[in-house]
Scaffold this motif. Structure first.
Motif, PDB file in Angstrom:
ATOM      1  N   SER A   1      -6.273 -12.184   2.104  1.00  0.00           N
ATOM      2  CA  SER A   1      -6.154 -13.135   3.212  1.00  0.00           C
ATOM      3  C   SER A   1      -5.888 -14.584   2.795  1.00  0.00           C
ATOM      4  CB  SER A   1      -7.363 -13.060   4.140  1.00  0.00           C
ATOM      5  OG  SER A   1      -8.526 -13.489   3.475  1.00  0.00           O
ATOM      6  N   PRO A   2      -6.410 -15.079   1.669  1.00  0.00           N
ATOM      7  CA  PRO A   2      -6.058 -16.460   1.301  1.00  0.00           C
ATOM      8  C   PRO A   2      -4.554 -16.661   1.107  1.00  0.00           C
ATOM      9  CG  PRO A   2      -7.959 -15.750   0.052  1.00  0.00           C
ATOM     10  CD  PRO A   2      -7.429 -14.539   0.771  1.00  0.00           C
ATOM     11  N   VAL A   3      -3.890 -15.661   0.573  1.00  0.00           N
ATOM     12  CA  VAL A   3      -2.439 -15.754   0.406  1.00  0.00           C
ATOM     13  C   VAL A   3      -1.775 -15.769   1.780  1.00  0.00           C
ATOM     14  CG1 VAL A   3      -0.390 -14.609  -0.538  1.00  0.00           C
ATOM     15  CG2 VAL A   3      -2.518 -14.612  -1.839  1.00  0.00           C
TER      16      VAL A   3
ATOM     17  N   SER B   1      -9.572  -2.535   4.396  1.00  0.00           N
ATOM     18  CA  SER B   1     -10.248  -3.735   4.895  1.00  0.00           C
ATOM     19  C   SER B   1     -10.615  -4.675   3.750  1.00  0.00           C
ATOM     20  CB  SER B   1     -11.489  -3.369   5.719  1.00  0.00           C
ATOM     21  OG  SER B   1     -12.364  -2.561   4.990  1.00  0.00           O
ATOM     22  N   LYS B   2     -11.168  -4.156   2.661  1.00  0.00           N
ATOM     23  CA  LYS B   2     -11.514  -5.011   1.517  1.00  0.00           C
ATOM     24  C   LYS B   2     -10.262  -5.611   0.890  1.00  0.00           C
ATOM     25  CE  LYS B   2     -15.865  -2.898   0.118  1.00  0.00           C
ATOM     26  NZ  LYS B   2     -16.562  -2.142  -0.925  1.00  0.00           N
ATOM     27  N   ASP B   3      -9.193  -4.827   0.803  1.00  0.00           N
ATOM     28  CA  ASP B   3      -7.947  -5.313   0.214  1.00  0.00           C
ATOM     29  C   ASP B   3      -7.364  -6.463   1.048  1.00  0.00           C
ATOM     30  OD1 ASP B   3      -5.641  -4.741  -1.784  1.00  0.00           O
ATOM     31  OD2 ASP B   3      -4.652  -4.826   0.173  1.00  0.00           O
TER      32      ASP B   3
ATOM     33  N   MET C   1      -9.889 -11.943  10.660  1.00  0.00           N
ATOM     34  CA  MET C   1      -9.943 -10.505  10.414  1.00  0.00           C
ATOM     35  C   MET C   1     -11.394 -10.065  10.513  1.00  0.00           C
ATOM     36  SD  MET C   1      -7.333  -9.697   7.319  1.00  0.00           S
ATOM     37  CE  MET C   1      -7.639 -11.099   6.279  1.00  0.00           C
ATOM     38  N   ASP C   2     -11.625  -8.971  11.235  1.00  0.00           N
ATOM     39  CA  ASP C   2     -12.965  -8.417  11.338  1.00  0.00           C
ATOM     40  C   ASP C   2     -12.836  -6.904  11.285  1.00  0.00           C
ATOM     41  OD1 ASP C   2     -15.592  -7.833  11.763  1.00  0.00           O
ATOM     42  OD2 ASP C   2     -15.604  -8.449  13.862  1.00  0.00           O
TER      43      ASP C   2
ATOM     44  N   PHE D   1     -12.355   1.668   5.230  1.00  0.00           N
ATOM     45  CA  PHE D   1     -11.142   2.187   5.845  1.00  0.00           C
ATOM     46  C   PHE D   1     -10.220   2.597   4.700  1.00  0.00           C
ATOM     47  CE2 PHE D   1      -7.017   1.911   7.981  1.00  0.00           C
ATOM     48  CZ  PHE D   1      -7.288   2.654   9.121  1.00  0.00           C
ATOM     49  N   LEU D   2     -10.454   3.798   4.181  1.00  0.00           N
ATOM     50  CA  LEU D   2      -9.735   4.265   3.007  1.00  0.00           C
ATOM     51  C   LEU D   2      -8.348   4.779   3.383  1.00  0.00           C
ATOM     52  CD1 LEU D   2     -12.582   6.188   1.148  1.00  0.00           C
ATOM     53  CD2 LEU D   2     -11.815   3.827   0.807  1.00  0.00           C
ATOM     54  N   ILE D   3      -7.348   4.323   2.606  1.00  0.00           N
ATOM     55  CA  ILE D   3      -5.994   4.814   2.789  1.00  0.00           C
ATOM     56  C   ILE D   3      -5.418   5.134   1.406  1.00  0.00           C
ATOM     57  CG2 ILE D   3      -5.587   3.487   4.896  1.00  0.00           C
ATOM     58  CD1 ILE D   3      -3.800   1.607   3.194  1.00  0.00           C
TER      59      ILE D   3
END
Length: 121
Positions: free
Chosen positions: A84-86, A77-79, A99-100, A106-108
């Motif tokens: 998101s600007p890109v 989620s943080k990534d 995005m919410d 949400f670790l992957i």
């Protein structure tokens, strides 16, 4: 040989996308047409696109040397919020991009740059 051509084409496409972000934002900053308070956002998007381009180059060099990209654990989620600007720059003008993810992590495990490439493509 065909596979090398496909790889080169994909990398060139991704790099061109990032350079477009950099070029458009830099042009807005240089022209003075950026709206009030938008300067920091544009500069941040330039910085982020440069970081993505550097990652892409690093990954390409790793591939050329036969090295494996190492997976890392990161908060998806943080990534994606940071990326998101890109994404917004490449979305069609009529596209409303939201995005919410809430407040939970949400670790992957994966390679963030590969995720970014997949999303852009």
């Amino acid at each position: 040989m065909e596979m090398v051509g496909r790889l080169a084409s994909s990398v060139i496409h991704d790099l061109n996308n990032l350079l477009t972000v950099i070029q458009l934002n830099a042009a807005l900053l240089e022209s003075g047409e950026a709206r009030e308070g938008e300067t920091e956002k544009l500069a941040s998007e330039i910085s982020q696109a440069c970081a993505c381009a550097a990652d892409l180059t690093r990954n390409l060099l790793s591939f050329a040397r036969g090295e494996q990209n190492e997976k890392v654990v990161f908060d998806l989620s943080k990534d994606l919020v940071a990326f998101s600007p890109v994404l917004t720059l490449f979305a069609a003008k009529k596209t409303n991009f939201q995005m919410d993810f809430g407040t939970e992590e949400f670790l992957i495990e994966g390679i963030p740059m590969e995720l970014h490439q997949a999303i852009l493509n």
